[in-house]
Design a protein around this motif. Structure first.
Motif, short mmCIF file in Angstrom:
data_model
loop_
_atom_site.label_atom_id
_atom_site.label_comp_id
_atom_site.label_asym_id
_atom_site.label_seq_id
_atom_site.Cartn_x
_atom_site.Cartn_y
_atom_site.Cartn_z
N SER A 181 13.07 -38.52 -0.57
CA SER A 181 12.29 -38.40 0.66
C SER A 181 13.18 -38.37 1.90
O SER A 181 12.87 -37.70 2.89
CB SER A 181 11.31 -39.57 0.79
OG SER A 181 10.25 -39.46 -0.12
N VAL A 182 14.28 -39.13 1.86
CA VAL A 182 15.16 -39.24 3.02
C VAL A 182 16.61 -39.18 2.57
O VAL A 182 16.93 -39.41 1.39
CB VAL A 182 14.92 -40.55 3.80
CG1 VAL A 182 13.52 -40.59 4.39
CG2 VAL A 182 15.16 -41.77 2.91
N LEU A 241 22.09 -47.70 7.17
CA LEU A 241 20.98 -46.88 6.68
C LEU A 241 20.89 -46.92 5.16
O LEU A 241 19.78 -46.98 4.60
CB LEU A 241 21.15 -45.43 7.16
CG LEU A 241 20.85 -45.18 8.63
CD1 LEU A 241 21.27 -43.77 9.03
CD2 LEU A 241 19.37 -45.39 8.95
N ARG A 242 22.03 -46.93 4.49
CA ARG A 242 22.00 -47.02 3.03
C ARG A 242 21.44 -48.38 2.58
O ARG A 242 20.67 -48.46 1.62
CB ARG A 242 23.39 -46.78 2.45
CG ARG A 242 23.81 -45.30 2.47
CD ARG A 242 25.04 -45.08 1.61
NE ARG A 242 26.22 -45.68 2.21
CZ ARG A 242 27.08 -45.04 2.99
NH1 ARG A 242 26.87 -43.76 3.29
NH2 ARG A 242 28.14 -45.66 3.48
N ARG A 243 21.85 -49.45 3.25
CA ARG A 243 21.30 -50.77 2.91
C ARG A 243 19.79 -50.81 3.14
O ARG A 243 19.03 -51.34 2.32
CB ARG A 243 21.97 -51.86 3.75
CG ARG A 243 23.38 -52.21 3.34
CD ARG A 243 23.86 -53.50 4.01
NE ARG A 243 23.84 -53.40 5.47
CZ ARG A 243 24.84 -52.93 6.19
NH1 ARG A 243 25.94 -52.48 5.61
NH2 ARG A 243 24.76 -52.91 7.52
N ALA A 244 19.36 -50.24 4.27
CA ALA A 244 17.93 -50.25 4.59
C ALA A 244 17.15 -49.44 3.56
O ALA A 244 16.07 -49.84 3.12
CB ALA A 244 17.72 -49.68 5.99
N ALA A 245 17.70 -48.29 3.17
CA ALA A 245 17.01 -47.46 2.18
C ALA A 245 16.89 -48.19 0.85
O ALA A 245 15.83 -48.17 0.20
CB ALA A 245 17.77 -46.14 2.00
N SER A 246 17.95 -48.85 0.44
CA SER A 246 17.91 -49.61 -0.82
C SER A 246 16.87 -50.73 -0.74
O SER A 246 16.13 -50.98 -1.71
CB SER A 246 19.29 -50.19 -1.12
OG SER A 246 19.26 -50.98 -2.28
N GLN A 247 16.79 -51.34 0.41
CA GLN A 247 15.85 -52.46 0.59
C GLN A 247 14.41 -52.01 0.43
O GLN A 247 13.58 -52.75 -0.11
CB GLN A 247 16.05 -53.07 1.96
CG GLN A 247 15.13 -54.22 2.29
CD GLN A 247 15.34 -54.76 3.69
OE1 GLN A 247 16.44 -54.66 4.24
NE2 GLN A 247 14.29 -55.31 4.29
N VAL A 248 14.10 -50.78 0.87
CA VAL A 248 12.71 -50.30 0.78
C VAL A 248 12.50 -49.36 -0.40
O VAL A 248 11.46 -48.71 -0.51
CB VAL A 248 12.28 -49.62 2.11
CG1 VAL A 248 12.39 -50.60 3.26
CG2 VAL A 248 13.09 -48.36 2.39
N GLY A 249 13.51 -49.27 -1.28
CA GLY A 249 13.33 -48.52 -2.52
C GLY A 249 13.49 -47.03 -2.41
O GLY A 249 12.89 -46.28 -3.19
N GLN A 250 14.32 -46.56 -1.47
CA GLN A 250 14.55 -45.12 -1.30
C GLN A 250 15.96 -44.75 -1.76
O GLN A 250 16.91 -45.51 -1.59
CB GLN A 250 14.36 -44.72 0.15
CG GLN A 250 12.94 -44.86 0.65
CD GLN A 250 11.98 -43.92 -0.07
OE1 GLN A 250 12.33 -42.79 -0.41
NE2 GLN A 250 10.76 -44.40 -0.30
N GLU A 265 6.46 -41.83 6.06
CA GLU A 265 6.37 -43.28 5.86
C GLU A 265 7.68 -43.84 5.34
O GLU A 265 8.14 -44.91 5.78
CB GLU A 265 5.24 -43.60 4.89
CG GLU A 265 5.06 -45.10 4.67
CD GLU A 265 3.89 -45.43 3.76
OE1 GLU A 265 3.96 -46.51 3.11
OE2 GLU A 265 2.93 -44.63 3.67
N ALA A 266 8.32 -43.13 4.42
CA ALA A 266 9.61 -43.59 3.89
C ALA A 266 10.65 -43.69 5.00
O ALA A 266 11.40 -44.67 5.09
CB ALA A 266 10.09 -42.66 2.79
N VAL A 313 12.58 -47.10 6.37
CA VAL A 313 14.04 -47.20 6.44
C VAL A 313 14.47 -47.52 7.87
O VAL A 313 15.34 -48.37 8.11
CB VAL A 313 14.70 -45.90 5.96
CG1 VAL A 313 16.21 -45.94 6.21
CG2 VAL A 313 14.43 -45.67 4.48
N GLY A 314 13.85 -46.84 8.85
CA GLY A 314 14.22 -47.07 10.24
C GLY A 314 13.96 -48.50 10.69
O GLY A 314 14.79 -49.12 11.35
N VAL A 315 12.81 -49.04 10.31
CA VAL A 315 12.48 -50.42 10.68
C VAL A 315 13.45 -51.40 10.02
O VAL A 315 13.98 -52.32 10.65
CB VAL A 315 11.02 -50.75 10.30
CG1 VAL A 315 10.75 -52.24 10.46
CG2 VAL A 315 10.06 -49.94 11.18
N ALA A 316 13.72 -51.18 8.73
CA ALA A 316 14.65 -52.06 8.02
C ALA A 316 16.05 -51.95 8.61
O ALA A 316 16.79 -52.96 8.69
CB ALA A 316 14.67 -51.70 6.53
#
Length: 413
Positions: free
Chosen positions: A204-205, A338-347, A394-395, A399-402
């Motif tokens: 998605s991202v 951004l990579r940490r945030a993506a991992s945190q939200v499952g992306q 949404e994805a 990621v942005g919020v995280a």
């Protein structure tokens, strides 16, 4: 009672806002919104109303950029900037640029009640595409103090950048006040990919590693026009044949070098008659790569080829270099965030290179900058059928919020 996920609701709003703004156009029946055209005022009003909901202060700077701000915990707190552009190409889609603005507002909404150690400033750049004046990034150049030299540029109607600003009610003398002031945390830009990489990866991202450098050139081949029936092949000075060989060589080289793209987008021949050997041929070259040495080496190879093709046919060659833009790597710390945030939200969020230019490359001169790309269905952009899927929006928002939360937890580093 069913509990509504606030992030999901804000993602819906961010996407819907793009469709609302798409109706603000200077050409009925299509999405066309060039720099400081009348619908720009409506865009500003729409976003200003959303900013007011969030309790943000709003101003329009001397370049026409809308800037909505949430102050930090102290006057000397640094600022994190989020945003993108609200102008379009002619007959555009609804999401290019604008989605980056509405997602920035959605991030601010999601974190409205969350203490942050830095200020947030949401940016809706007035110009990025370069449609009206032939030079892009008028909006973001104002923040870096590099707009003033462009004030004398004129559009097709003979109106200068300065004149356009004044006609809109802005004062070019106030441009120094548009520059970034005080300490900066950095800049994050959300943007649709405009390409096929994320779709092919099933993601998605994605996290942009670099914005590719590019060169743009004009090549003028001049031979001799003569009769197509009476001039033997060995006696011809066919300019178009030399240019055509060059176009194929550019394609062949780009196919052989990973990550290189080379495009001959325009070719014209004169005198342009079916029974006349072309005496002149004029073509363009656009060549891009994320690594400057690779791009420079490829360009040297292609220009050597062009000179050889011309010499073999008794044709002269003149090369005019129109633009040389270095590659811009994105800030490593932000990319890691951004990579940490993506991992945190499952992306998945794979790394990818941006082949197109973006405002982030301008702001990277004065602060850390990063980009998060969203999948572009069928790689379609700069087209009315351009799309951003709700799930991908949404994805990106999650990621942005995280990312901002992680940045806050690290004290803005």
């Amino acid at each position: 009672m069913i509990e509504i996920d606030p992030i999901a609701g804000l993602a819906v709003r961010a996407r819907a806002a793009c469709l609302d703004l798409a109706r603000l156009t200077e050409v009925p029946g299509e999405i066309t919104r060039t720099f400081l055209s009348p619908p720009t005022r409506d865009v500003t009003a729409y976003l200003s109303a959303w900013a007011a909901e969030l309790g943000l202060s709003v101003r329009v700077d001397a370049a026409g950029n809308l800037r909505a701000r949430r102050e930090g915990p102290s006057p000397d707190a640094p600022t994190l900037y989020l945003g993108s552009h609200v102008d379009t190409v002619p007959n555009a889609g609804a999401f290019d640029g604008v989605l980056g603005v509405t997602l920035a507002f959605a991030v601010a909404a999601a974190l409205r009640d969350t203490p942050l150690p830095f200020a947030l400033e949401l940016l809706a750049f007035s110009e990025e595409e370069g449609v009206r004046f032939g030079v892009p990034f008028i909006g973001s150049r104002a923040l870096t103090g590099t707009l003033e030299p462009l004030l004398t540029l004129e559009d097709a109607r003979g109106v200068s950048v300065r004149g356009a600003l004044e006609a809109y009610g802005l004062d070019p003398a106030e441009l120094p006040g548009a520059r970034v002031g005080g300490p900066s945390v950095g800049f994050l830009e959300f943007h649709i990919e405009q390409g096929p990489v994320l779709q092919a990866a099933g993601a998605s991202v994605g996290v942009v590693s670099a914005i590719a450098g590019q060169d743009r050139l004009l090549l003028d081949f001049v031979g001799q026009a003569s009769h197509a029936g009476t001039t033997p092949m060995a006696h011809r000075r066919d300019a178009l044949a030399a240019a055509a060989r060059f176009a194929v060589a550019a394609e062949d080289l780009a196919r052989s070098v990973p990550g290189l793209v080379a495009t001959v987008g325009v070719m014209t021949a004169r005198p342009g008659a079916i029974n006349v050997i072309p005496g002149e041929a004029h073509c363009t070259l656009d060549i891009r790569h994320e690594h400057d040495p690779v791009r420079a080496g490829a360009l040297d190879t292609l220009l050597a080829d062009a000179r050889r093709f011309a010499g073999e046919r008794g044709v002269t060659l003149t090369v005019t270099h129109k633009m040389a833009q270095p590659a811009v790597p994105m800030a490593p710390a932000f990319r890691g965030g951004l990579r940490r945030a993506a991992s945190q939200v499952g992306q998945l969020a794979p790394d990818l290179v941006s082949g197109a230019g973006h405002d982030a490359m301008i702001l990277a001169d004065v602060m850390p900058a990063a980009m998060l790309f969203l999948r572009s269905p069928n790689a379609l952009s700069h087209h009315p059928d351009e799309m951003a899927e709700p799930a991908d929006v949404e994805a990106a928002l999650r990621v942005g919020v995280a990312f901002v939360q992680d940045l806050a937890a690290r004290g803005g580093r």
